[in-house]
Motif scaffolding. Structure first.
Motif, mmCIF file in Angstrom:
data_model
loop_
_atom_site.group_PDB
_atom_site.id
_atom_site.type_symbol
_atom_site.label_atom_id
_atom_site.label_comp_id
_atom_site.label_asym_id
_atom_site.label_seq_id
_atom_site.Cartn_x
_atom_site.Cartn_y
_atom_site.Cartn_z
ATOM 1 N N TRP A 1 0.837 -1.205 0.000
ATOM 2 C CA TRP A 1 0.000 0.000 0.000
ATOM 3 C C TRP A 1 0.871 1.255 0.000
ATOM 4 C CZ3 TRP A 1 -3.469 -2.776 3.944
ATOM 5 C CH2 TRP A 1 -4.616 -3.291 3.304
ATOM 6 N N GLU A 2 1.937 1.249 0.785
ATOM 7 C CA GLU A 2 2.787 2.432 0.884
ATOM 8 C C GLU A 2 3.617 2.650 -0.375
ATOM 9 O OE1 GLU A 2 4.930 2.220 4.607
ATOM 10 O OE2 GLU A 2 3.039 1.960 5.708
ATOM 11 N N ALA A 3 3.935 1.583 -1.085
ATOM 12 C CA ALA A 3 4.760 1.710 -2.291
ATOM 13 C C ALA A 3 4.033 2.475 -3.388
ATOM 14 C CB ALA A 3 5.155 0.323 -2.803
ATOM 15 N N GLY A 4 2.735 2.246 -3.507
ATOM 16 C CA GLY A 4 1.975 2.927 -4.548
ATOM 17 C C GLY A 4 2.287 2.439 -5.956
ATOM 18 N N ARG B 1 11.555 -13.538 -14.249
ATOM 19 C CA ARG B 1 11.300 -14.817 -13.576
ATOM 20 C C ARG B 1 10.484 -14.638 -12.299
ATOM 21 N NH1 ARG B 1 16.865 -17.498 -12.709
ATOM 22 N NH2 ARG B 1 15.505 -18.799 -11.449
ATOM 23 N N ALA B 2 10.296 -13.399 -11.885
ATOM 24 C CA ALA B 2 9.583 -13.112 -10.633
ATOM 25 C C ALA B 2 8.160 -12.649 -10.924
ATOM 26 C CB ALA B 2 10.332 -12.023 -9.863
ATOM 27 N N TRP B 3 7.392 -12.525 -9.870
ATOM 28 C CA TRP B 3 6.056 -11.928 -9.956
ATOM 29 C C TRP B 3 6.122 -10.538 -9.348
ATOM 30 C CZ3 TRP B 3 2.282 -14.027 -12.706
ATOM 31 C CH2 TRP B 3 2.264 -15.401 -12.913
ATOM 32 N N ARG B 4 5.403 -9.618 -9.956
ATOM 33 C CA ARG B 4 5.243 -8.259 -9.428
ATOM 34 C C ARG B 4 3.826 -8.201 -8.845
ATOM 35 N NH1 ARG B 4 8.580 -4.529 -11.255
ATOM 36 N NH2 ARG B 4 8.822 -5.603 -13.234
ATOM 37 N N TYR B 5 3.704 -7.780 -7.580
ATOM 38 C CA TYR B 5 2.430 -7.778 -6.858
ATOM 39 C C TYR B 5 1.964 -6.361 -6.536
ATOM 40 C CZ TYR B 5 3.197 -12.758 -5.885
ATOM 41 O OH TYR B 5 3.383 -14.108 -6.007
ATOM 42 N N TRP B 6 0.661 -6.174 -6.461
ATOM 43 C CA TRP B 6 0.070 -4.922 -6.006
ATOM 44 C C TRP B 6 -1.302 -5.231 -5.401
ATOM 45 C CZ3 TRP B 6 0.444 -6.396 -11.027
ATOM 46 C CH2 TRP B 6 -0.722 -6.395 -11.797
ATOM 47 N N PRO B 7 -1.769 -4.378 -4.488
ATOM 48 C CA PRO B 7 -3.062 -4.621 -3.832
ATOM 49 C C PRO B 7 -4.230 -4.511 -4.812
ATOM 50 C CG PRO B 7 -1.772 -3.016 -2.604
ATOM 51 C CD PRO B 7 -1.087 -3.215 -3.924
ATOM 52 N N ARG B 8 -5.220 -5.347 -4.615
ATOM 53 C CA ARG B 8 -6.438 -5.318 -5.427
ATOM 54 C C ARG B 8 -7.277 -4.090 -5.105
ATOM 55 N NH1 ARG B 8 -8.679 -8.887 -8.732
ATOM 56 N NH2 ARG B 8 -7.443 -10.748 -8.541
ATOM 57 N N GLU B 9 -7.166 -3.590 -3.878
ATOM 58 C CA GLU B 9 -7.928 -2.415 -3.445
ATOM 59 C C GLU B 9 -7.045 -1.554 -2.558
ATOM 60 O OE1 GLU B 9 -11.324 -4.154 -1.486
ATOM 61 O OE2 GLU B 9 -10.090 -5.178 -0.010
ATOM 62 N N SER B 10 -7.389 -0.271 -2.468
ATOM 63 C CA SER B 10 -6.625 0.633 -1.608
ATOM 64 C C SER B 10 -6.838 0.246 -0.140
ATOM 65 C CB SER B 10 -7.074 2.079 -1.823
ATOM 66 O OG SER B 10 -8.376 2.266 -1.279
ATOM 67 N N ARG B 11 -5.977 0.756 0.715
ATOM 68 C CA ARG B 11 -6.121 0.501 2.153
ATOM 69 C C ARG B 11 -7.498 0.960 2.634
ATOM 70 N NH1 ARG B 11 -1.826 0.447 5.953
ATOM 71 N NH2 ARG B 11 -0.525 1.499 4.412
ATOM 72 N N GLU B 12 -7.953 2.135 2.149
ATOM 73 C CA GLU B 12 -9.250 2.676 2.565
ATOM 74 C C GLU B 12 -10.405 1.820 2.061
ATOM 75 O OE1 GLU B 12 -6.073 5.568 2.755
ATOM 76 O OE2 GLU B 12 -6.775 4.374 1.059
#
Length: 124
Positions: free
Chosen positions: A16-19, A62-73
């Protein structure tokens, strides 16, 4: 109701903090956690969060890049909705919750309610 364990929360906070999407190495480097955690442990828990539907991912070499499906809020609002829908009396639960608000939080609640009423065309 607590959805995340400590390590899951540290991983979600880092994302979440990475944006921006992060590979596991970056998650491990930026997360705030009391103990040193092995790369493979962070990779396993991140994969679990993906399979729980909390993260999205794409291949990055070879890696996976991840990000949140929804914002923290958005996540917090969804969790509050789940709590309210799962309690015996949502009105009483909401009442008890709002009673605990500080004066500043109460003023913000009034502002938010006014914004929502205006958007929905409801007279106050």
């Amino acid at each position: 109701m607590k959805e995340f364990g400590e390590l899951e929360a540290a991983i979600m906070d880092a994302l979440w903090e990475a944006g921006r999407p992060l590979v596991v190495r970056e998650v491990r480097e930026t997360m705030d956690y009391d103990r040193d955690v092995a790369y493979t442990t962070v990779m396993t828990v991140t994969n679990i969060l993906y399979h729980k539907g909390l993260l999205k991912r794409e291949k990055a070499g070879r890696a996976w890049r991840y990000w949140p499906r929804e914002s923290r809020e958005e996540h917090s609002a969804r969790m509050m909705n789940e709590v309210l829908s799962g309690c015996g009396d949502p009105g009483t639960t909401m009442h008890r919750f709002i009673e605990s608000f500080s004066d500043e939080e109460m003023a913000r609640l009034h502002e938010v309610l006014d914004e929502i009423r205006e958007r929905r065309g409801i007279a106050s």
